[in-house]
Scaffold this motif. Structure first.
Motif, PDB file in Angstrom:
ATOM      1  N   GLU A  17       0.779  -1.220   0.107  1.00 37.21           N
ATOM      2  CA  GLU A  17       0.256  -0.017   0.088  1.00 37.21           C
ATOM      3  C   GLU A  17       1.145   1.416  -0.219  1.00 37.21           C
ATOM      4  O   GLU A  17       0.601   2.462  -0.511  1.00 37.21           O
ATOM      5  CB  GLU A  17      -0.884  -0.091   1.043  1.00 37.21           C
ATOM      6  CG  GLU A  17      -2.141  -1.199   1.282  1.00 37.21           C
ATOM      7  CD  GLU A  17      -1.060  -2.504   1.765  1.00 37.21           C
ATOM      8  OE1 GLU A  17      -0.464  -2.323   2.922  1.00 37.21           O
ATOM      9  OE2 GLU A  17      -1.565  -3.146   1.208  1.00 37.21           O
ATOM     10  N   SER A  18       1.800   1.284   0.311  1.00 39.08           N
ATOM     11  CA  SER A  18       3.328   2.334   0.704  1.00 39.08           C
ATOM     12  C   SER A  18       3.712   2.895  -1.050  1.00 39.08           C
ATOM     13  O   SER A  18       3.973   3.857  -1.021  1.00 39.08           O
ATOM     14  CB  SER A  18       3.430   2.707   1.588  1.00 39.08           C
ATOM     15  OG  SER A  18       5.397   1.462   0.821  1.00 39.08           O
ATOM     16  N   VAL A  20       2.127   2.834  -3.346  1.00 40.42           N
ATOM     17  CA  VAL A  20       0.955   3.252  -4.189  1.00 40.42           C
ATOM     18  C   VAL A  20       1.067   4.638  -4.546  1.00 40.42           C
ATOM     19  O   VAL A  20       1.050   4.814  -5.902  1.00 40.42           O
ATOM     20  CB  VAL A  20      -0.918   2.305  -3.775  1.00 40.42           C
ATOM     21  CG1 VAL A  20      -1.905   2.614  -5.177  1.00 40.42           C
ATOM     22  CG2 VAL A  20      -0.386   1.119  -3.977  1.00 40.42           C
ATOM     23  N   PRO A  21       0.999   5.088  -3.502  1.00 41.41           N
ATOM     24  CA  PRO A  21      -0.154   6.169  -3.854  1.00 41.41           C
ATOM     25  C   PRO A  21       0.964   6.937  -5.026  1.00 41.41           C
ATOM     26  O   PRO A  21       1.006   7.700  -5.893  1.00 41.41           O
ATOM     27  CB  PRO A  21       0.536   6.828  -2.761  1.00 41.41           C
ATOM     28  CG  PRO A  21       0.000   5.818  -1.813  1.00 41.41           C
ATOM     29  CD  PRO A  21       0.904   4.614  -2.334  1.00 41.41           C
ATOM     30  N   PRO A 162      -5.006   4.449   5.695  1.00 44.23           N
ATOM     31  CA  PRO A 162      -4.699   4.525   4.112  1.00 44.23           C
ATOM     32  C   PRO A 162      -5.776   4.708   3.302  1.00 44.23           C
ATOM     33  O   PRO A 162      -4.874   5.934   2.167  1.00 44.23           O
ATOM     34  CB  PRO A 162      -4.249   3.205   3.774  1.00 44.23           C
ATOM     35  CG  PRO A 162      -4.813   2.320   5.514  1.00 44.23           C
ATOM     36  CD  PRO A 162      -5.331   3.255   6.762  1.00 44.23           C
ATOM     37  N   GLN A 165      -5.166   8.435   3.195  1.00 42.01           N
ATOM     38  CA  GLN A 165      -3.697   9.190   3.155  1.00 42.01           C
ATOM     39  C   GLN A 165      -3.525   9.037   1.756  1.00 42.01           C
ATOM     40  O   GLN A 165      -3.450  10.015   1.170  1.00 42.01           O
ATOM     41  CB  GLN A 165      -2.948   7.991   3.954  1.00 42.01           C
ATOM     42  CG  GLN A 165      -0.602   8.080   3.714  1.00 42.01           C
ATOM     43  CD  GLN A 165      -0.488   9.401   4.351  1.00 42.01           C
ATOM     44  OE1 GLN A 165      -1.328   9.655   5.054  1.00 42.01           O
ATOM     45  NE2 GLN A 165       0.034  10.141   2.733  1.00 42.01           N
ATOM     46  N   THR A 166      -4.355   7.910   1.025  1.00 44.83           N
ATOM     47  CA  THR A 166      -4.390   8.146  -1.142  1.00 44.83           C
ATOM     48  C   THR A 166      -5.244   9.344  -1.332  1.00 44.83           C
ATOM     49  O   THR A 166      -4.738  10.105  -2.241  1.00 44.83           O
ATOM     50  CB  THR A 166      -4.807   6.703  -0.760  1.00 44.83           C
ATOM     51  OG1 THR A 166      -4.362   5.278  -0.164  1.00 44.83           O
ATOM     52  CG2 THR A 166      -4.886   6.247  -2.364  1.00 44.83           C
ATOM     53  N   THR A 169      -3.410  12.580  -0.622  1.00 44.64           N
ATOM     54  CA  THR A 169      -1.038  12.057  -1.718  1.00 44.64           C
ATOM     55  C   THR A 169      -2.103  12.776  -2.854  1.00 44.64           C
ATOM     56  O   THR A 169      -2.015  13.676  -4.041  1.00 44.64           O
ATOM     57  CB  THR A 169      -1.088  10.562  -1.743  1.00 44.64           C
ATOM     58  OG1 THR A 169      -0.787  10.562  -0.375  1.00 44.64           O
ATOM     59  CG2 THR A 169       0.343  11.235  -2.320  1.00 44.64           C
TER      60      THR A 169
END
Length: 280
Positions: A17-18, A20-21, A162, A165-166, A169
């Motif tokens: 997941e970290s 992807v953004p 998450p 956060q996405t 971003t």
């Protein structure tokens, strides 16, 4: 999975997941450099001792995806909307609309008109859409206020954190740092004589943020004690005491990141044989 900063060679444990953004790009929590984590991505660490992880070529052709698990159905054509003008043949149209701007004697075989019920339905639909839009805006505003009031809980939540956060971003915003000292884990520590101060000690610690979200650098308390457990000295370090870069302090300790902390303390004497850390 693991990756390595090419500038300071710090190795990090990362989740999918970290990556992807920012399309695989990460910012090093130690030196602040931005690097492509895919270049040294590895499922397992090589046997120690090692200096660098294996680098992968990132200019190859994309591999072919062959095993499909889902394919959406083809959408059927939508029905024609109601309320459209209707064309019907009319006998003697000139007589029917003589009072509505139609000249008598003209030859009409077809008449195009919109029924009154269709016009009324269209007006009601516009009013309904306007009310729905207003109500939706009010609900969104109320939801935004509640989210801001509970922002710390939402950021720390494993489900919503998450997603927030996405979204941040994509929108270019930054989530607030949430303090969670209980999620900080001491991996290693060491103490040695200060290289330039005669009566000083240099204490180093490696600290890992087990949380999935970024949190501010903590207040660190170091207690030196003797062999009987009696406290000989204690000092509390504020973040600015051991993190000199203000920009790094502002970003905080990223979720899942590990950082090295260095502390300078005065040597309490030969009786100090143990030391303990705590985070606030």
């Amino acid at each position: 999975m693991y990756t390595q900063c090419p500038e300071c060679l710090t190795v990090y444990k990362v989740e999918a997941e970290s990556l992807v953004p920012a399309c695989g790009c990460l910012r090093c929590g130690h030196c602040g450099s931005i690097f492509n984590a895919l270049g040294t991505l590895a499922a397992q660490l090589p046997p120690e001792p090692f200096t660098r992880l294996v680098e992968h070529a990132l200019d190859q052709d994309p591999p072919l995806a062959e095993v499909a698990v889902f394919r959406p159905r083809v959408a059927e054509p939508a029905p024609e909307p109601a309320g459209m003008p209707i064309t019907v043949p009319v006998e003697g149209a000139a007589e029917i609309h003589a009072g509505e701007g139609v000249q008598e004697g003209e030859d009409f075989t077809q008449l195009t008109f919109t029924p009154r019920f269709a016009r009324e339905t269209k007006r009601r639909s516009w009013r309904t859409a306007a009310w729905v839009s207003v109500c939706l805006l009010l609900v969104l505003g109320l939801g935004a206020q509640l989210a801001w009031a509970k922002r710390d809980s939402l950021v720390a939540d494993p489900t919503f954190g998450p997603a927030l956060q996405t979204a941040c971003t994509v929108l270019g915003c930054e989530l607030p740092l949430v303090a969670a000292p209980g999620e900080l884990r001491l991996l290693a520590r060491d103490v040695e004589q200060h290289p330039s101060v005669p009566d000083g000690l240099l204490i180093t610690a490696s600290v890992h943020n087990d949380a999935r979200f970024a949190q501010p650098y903590p207040v660190v308390t170091i207690v030196l004690s003797d062999a009987n457990g009696q406290r000989l000295a204690m000092r509390r370090f504020q973040p600015e005491d051991y993190v000199g870069d203000a920009a790094i302090r502002t970003r905080g300790l990223a979720g899942g990141a590990t950082t090295a902390m260095v502390f300078e303390v005065q040597d309490p004497g030969q009786h100090a044989v143990a030391f303990a850390f705590s985070f606030e």
